[in-house]
Enzyme design. Structure first.
Site, PDB file in Angstrom:
ATOM      1  N   ASP A  52       0.871  -1.164   0.000  1.00  0.00           N
ATOM      2  CA  ASP A  52       0.000   0.000   0.000  1.00  0.00           C
ATOM      3  C   ASP A  52       0.922   1.232   0.000  1.00  0.00           C
ATOM      4  O   ASP A  52       2.132   1.118   0.206  1.00  0.00           O
ATOM      5  CB  ASP A  52      -0.965   0.002   1.201  1.00  0.00           C
ATOM      6  CG  ASP A  52      -2.183   0.902   0.940  1.00  0.00           C
ATOM      7  OD1 ASP A  52      -2.087   1.805   0.081  1.00  0.00           O
ATOM      8  OD2 ASP A  52      -3.213   0.707   1.600  1.00  0.00           O
TER       9      ASP A  52
HETATM   10  C1  BGC Z   1      -5.072   3.291   0.073  1.00  0.00           C
HETATM   11  C2  BGC Z   1      -5.129   2.337  -1.111  1.00  0.00           C
HETATM   12  C3  BGC Z   1      -4.946   3.102  -2.387  1.00  0.00           C
HETATM   13  C4  BGC Z   1      -3.629   3.851  -2.330  1.00  0.00           C
HETATM   14  C5  BGC Z   1      -3.329   4.642  -3.580  1.00  0.00           C
HETATM   15  C6  BGC Z   1      -3.834   4.156   0.032  1.00  0.00           C
HETATM   16  O1  BGC Z   1      -3.914   5.148   1.001  1.00  0.00           O
HETATM   17  O2  BGC Z   1      -5.114   2.574   1.279  1.00  0.00           O
HETATM   18  O3  BGC Z   1      -6.350   1.649  -1.117  1.00  0.00           O
HETATM   19  O4  BGC Z   1      -4.991   2.226  -3.478  1.00  0.00           O
HETATM   20  O5  BGC Z   1      -3.655   4.750  -1.226  1.00  0.00           O
HETATM   21  O6  BGC Z   1      -4.138   5.760  -3.668  1.00  0.00           O
END
Ligand code: BGC
Length: 848
Positions: A351
């Site tokens: 993530d």
């Molecule tokens: C989220 C993800 C997301 C990523 C990119 C993160 O903060 O938890 O679900 O895909 O950001 O935006």
């Protein structure tokens, strides 16, 4: 309901012609990493292995990764068995596929939708071909080049939210949110949220949404869609539950499976996220989810297992710690469960800024996103750090090869080497004309409207309040009926107090709306047709005025909502004094209909039994056709067939798990999953707590009767290797400890076919969602009822149809922690077919 679902689907499910794109500004540049970042301080190996040859001895240890320390293992070479996997699903080397059960499948050509699992797609040959190509591509790559394949270019350094740079002939990758549409751009569709989609319990619609989503990502040149999201709604107050598919692992797993098959059919890589136990958004980077092995396998890992079975290309590891080790640094969950047990052949990405150290590469992390240590820091744990670790042999080059191979293989596997469209989004420059160079919407609004209606649950309907039939007058009350005051994108990422209809939550799981139809607009259009008087009062704060406005109305419709999103929890009550508003209206009008747009369950006790509240329509989050879908339900253009994907309790404290709050800025919160297998309805059943509306519940404008239950063993011939495993399981043995052992064919192929008749005994055409709940014997230690099958059937009045659900050995098994495998419990395994988790109509046992 108009044309049948099947005919309708045939009409709308077609591939968007990919536009030929010119003038692309897609370019990726890799900003190098300062070598001063070579010695990261927040490090922990997190796992230990007592043997390099047997995975069964790999265990998680409780060293928290927050201890800044010189960790001994960083100083010497690590010899975990990183690249020993044969990359074939166990035990297929000896198994000749028996069509049609185990067909060789290309992700661009998935099997048709069915609730009869007579087909288990075999993606292994497609992966094998892709691996060969990827290996040959990296054969002449330098270490730096291979590292660049694994390292994002850093936050806001590219067109997409995540970008892998081009390396030699590899053109790089664009990774983009969200699970319900293409984020941060224009001329895209905002699909209903995951939770609304799951509420349809309709595989064909879920698959169709996946495909339509995939077509839009493809049209915009996105290689990797960052969805579906499949966390479980363990906590009813979880801020991002609405992005996922409800509070049951089976329903979530099926929704994930169909979504991935659909997305990847369009040529886009799907990402199963967030792996794993990212169950409360509050302090998501500072909490350890402490979960026992059985619960992990049976509840939280299950949707990821189904994702692997759908041939998913990538998995995103989550921010939180799992049993005191960061998920992205957790050998047990990344390498042991996902890559060994499930036989996952794609790659694991972090993530955004969830990578905690360079040695995460050893734990099983293949790609760091967005690349930098903290977003915008310009430093990275991979990049130059990873290069240095490989050069000095701390991390083997074989492991680096494995990482780069997995990433490039997924690209070949999805045929993205064959003329993939250029990127035509610019996430961080909304006014860049690139964002509207390609219109990706096609006719997907039809599907949005249909899923919005099919995902709406009718909870209460008395005195035939619904469907509406040319009412003389209707008054709409509440801001949720209205268009948002400053347009559909009044807040970036929808991150603010909604001033109008709530059609999705907030955060990265959103899109910008291209347009948004509110109930006010949709009902006005319908009123013109019916010549109905329409009045409205969108002010939630003047209760007297709201009450007065409905005094003479034939129908009063109150719209309330409740919102939530990333990095927060959610309340279990309606926002904007919604309860008071309902009571004020119900006090003045004895035909008060309540429409709820909510991210999840709410406590609705203040008014649910009010005699003047004649109907409750649980409309969830409908995307950009939200208003039209609500009209379709209110007026009966769509006979309600949605079912709750979670329990609506009478009291917040009735749920088995609550948000864990508190902690200082640096604390790691301990979240102990003490309820084990008993989440949502499993807990209510076991504890004999009466819910307000149970999991699986939903009304229709017609009625259905069930009869003629028959259970038939499925006669499938198998080879001797499978036969031995089956015999072993029947004799009480467990599945073996091998690569792909939890996704093996013998475990998942159909064992029993359950058939029964459903008759439409009411006045109108409609769809029913029969559900199969397994009741394990007491020896199994399982909750009283666990969902293991569902299907959907549409019938005209008086018509009887046969429904069919298949059950596999896996569906009947429990995870044996001591023997580390799937086992058949001792004793009689019963089941019920019902219209909800508490409305059983037929009962049987499996003849084992
Ligand atoms: C989220 C993800 C997301 C990523 C990119 C993160 O903060 O938890 O679900 O895909 O950001 O935006």
């Amino acid at each position: 309901m108009g044309p049948t679902l099947r005919a309708w689907l045939l009409a709308v499910v077609h591939v968007v012609a990919v536009q030929s794109l010119t003038n692309s500004t897609s370019s990726f540049s890799f900003s190098g990493v300062p070598s001063s970042a070579v010695s990261p301080t927040n490090t922990s190996t997190g796992t230990t292995a007592s043997s390099s040859s047997s995975f069964s001895t790999v265990t998680s240890v409780t060293t928290t990764s927050t201890t800044p320390a010189s960790v001994a293992t960083e100083t010497g070479p690590l010899t975990w068995p990183i690249s020993e996997y044969p990359f074939t699903p166990f035990p297929t080397p000896t198994f000749a596929p028996i069509p049609p059960i185990f067909p060789e499948t290309d992700p661009l050509n998935p099997p048709p939708v069915s609730s009869d699992f007579n087909v288990v797609p075999d993606f292994a040959p497609a992966w094998a071909t892709a691996y060969e190509k990827a290996k040959s591509m990296i054969a002449n790559f330098t270490i730096e080049q291979k590292v660049n394949i694994t390292t994002g270019v850093g936050w806001m350094n590219g067109l997409c939210v995540g970008n892998i740079p081009s390396v030699a002939e590899f053109p790089g990758l664009c990774l983009q949110d969200s699970p319900l549409g293409v984020r941060f751009t224009d001329l895209v569709t905002t699909f209903p949220a995951g939770v609304t989609t799951a509420s349809t319990w309709n595989r064909a619609l879920i698959r169709a949404r996946g495909l339509a989503l995939g077509q839009e990502f493809h049209a915009k040149g996105v290689n990797i869609a960052l969805g579906p999201m499949m966390n479980m709604g363990r906590v009813a107050q979880g801020g991002r539950n609405w992005e996922g598919f409800g509070a049951d692992p089976f329903l979530t797993g099926e929704a994930a499976y169909e979504t991935i098959l659909g997305l990847q059919q369009a040529g886009v890589q799907a990402t199963a996220k967030h792996y794993i136990n990212n169950e409360q958004e509050w302090k998501r980077t500072q909490e350890s989810s402490n979960v026992d092995d059985r619960t992990e396998h049976e509840i939280y890992a299950h949707p990821f297992l189904r994702s692997v079975m759908a041939g998913v290309s990538s998995v995103m590891c989550s921010y939180n710690l799992v049993n005191d080790t960061y998920a992205c640094n957790n050998y047990k969950i990344l390498s042991d469960i996902l890559k060994r047990e499930f036989g996952f052949q794609g790659y694991v990405m972090s993530d955004w800024a969830a990578t905690m150290n360079t040695l995460s590469a050893v734990a099983g992390l293949d790609m760091t996103m967005a690349g930098d240590i903290t977003l915008g820091s310009g430093t990275t744990y991979f990049g130059a750090n990873l290069t240095a670790y490989v050069m000095n042999n701390t991390i083997s080059e074989a492991r680096l090869d494995d990482m780069a191979t997995r990433i490039i293989a997924a690209w070949y596997y999805m045929h993205q080497d064959q003329g993939y469209p250029n990127v035509t989004i610019d996430s961080f420059h909304p006014y860049n004309p690139l964002n509207y160079e390609v219109n990706a919407q096609s006719d997907h609004y039809q599907l949005v409207r249909q899923i919005g209606a099919a995902g709406t649950v009718l909870l209460k309907n008395e005195m035939n309040a619904l469907p509406l039939n040319k009412p003389r007058s209707v008054v709409l009350v509440g801001s949720d009926a209205a268009p948002p005051v400053s347009g559909p994108n009044e807040y970036s990422d929808q991150g603010g107090d909604p001033t109008g209809i709530l059609a999705l939550g907030w955060g990265s799981g959103t899109t910008n709306f291209t347009y948004l139809v509110s109930p006010y607009e949709a009902i006005q259009a319908r009123a013109r047709q019916d010549q109905t008087s329409v009045f409205w009062d969108f002010d939630n704060w003047n209760l007297d005025q709201a009450g007065n406005s409905v005094i003479t109305a034939e129908v009063a419709i109150v719209f309330i909502n409740s919102d939530s999103g990333e990095e927060t929890g959610k309340t279990l009550t309606a926002w904007h004094e919604g309860d008071e508003l309902v009571l004020a209206v119900a006090a003045q009008n004895n035909n008060t209909i309540v429409v709820v747009n909510s991210v999840g369950p709410l406590i609705i006790e203040p008014w649910v039994d009010h005699p003047n509240v004649t109907a409750i329509v649980w409309a969830s989050l409908g995307g950009n056709e939200a208003g039209n879908a609500i009209v379709d339900i209110l007026y009966g253009a769509w006979n309600p067939s949605g079912r709750l994907p979670y329990t609506i309790a009478k009291n917040a404290s009735d749920y088995s798990a609550q948000l864990v709050l508190g902690g200082t800025a640096t604390d790691i919160l301990s979240i102990d999953y003490t309820e084990g297998l008993y989440i949502d309805y499993r807990w209510f059943d076991a504890q004999n707590i009466t819910p307000r509306y149970e999991f699986g519940y939903g009304l229709s404008y017609t009625t259905f009767e069930y009869s003629q239950l028959v259970v038939t063993p499925v006669d499938a011939s198998v080879d001797s290797a499978q036969a031995e495993l089956i015999q072993n399981w029947e004799n009480g043995g467990t599945s073996p400890i091998e690569e792909g052992s939890s996704t093996a064919l013998w475990l998942h192929m159909p064992l029993f076919q359950v058939t029964f008749n459903v008759e439409n005994t009411g006045p109108v055409y409609g769809g029913e969602i029969p559900q199969l709940y397994v009741h394990h014997p007491p020896s199994a230690g399982e909750p009283p009822s666990v969902l293991k099958g569902f299907t959907d059937i549409e019938l005209v009045p008086g018509q009887t149809g046969q429904a069919s659900i298949t059950i596999s050995r896996y569906d009947l098994s429990v995870w044996d922690v001591v023997r580390q495998g799937w086992a058949k419990p001792n004793g009689t395994i019963g089941f019920s077919i019902g219209a909800s988790s508490r409305d059983f109509r037929l009962d049987g046992t499996f003849p084992l």
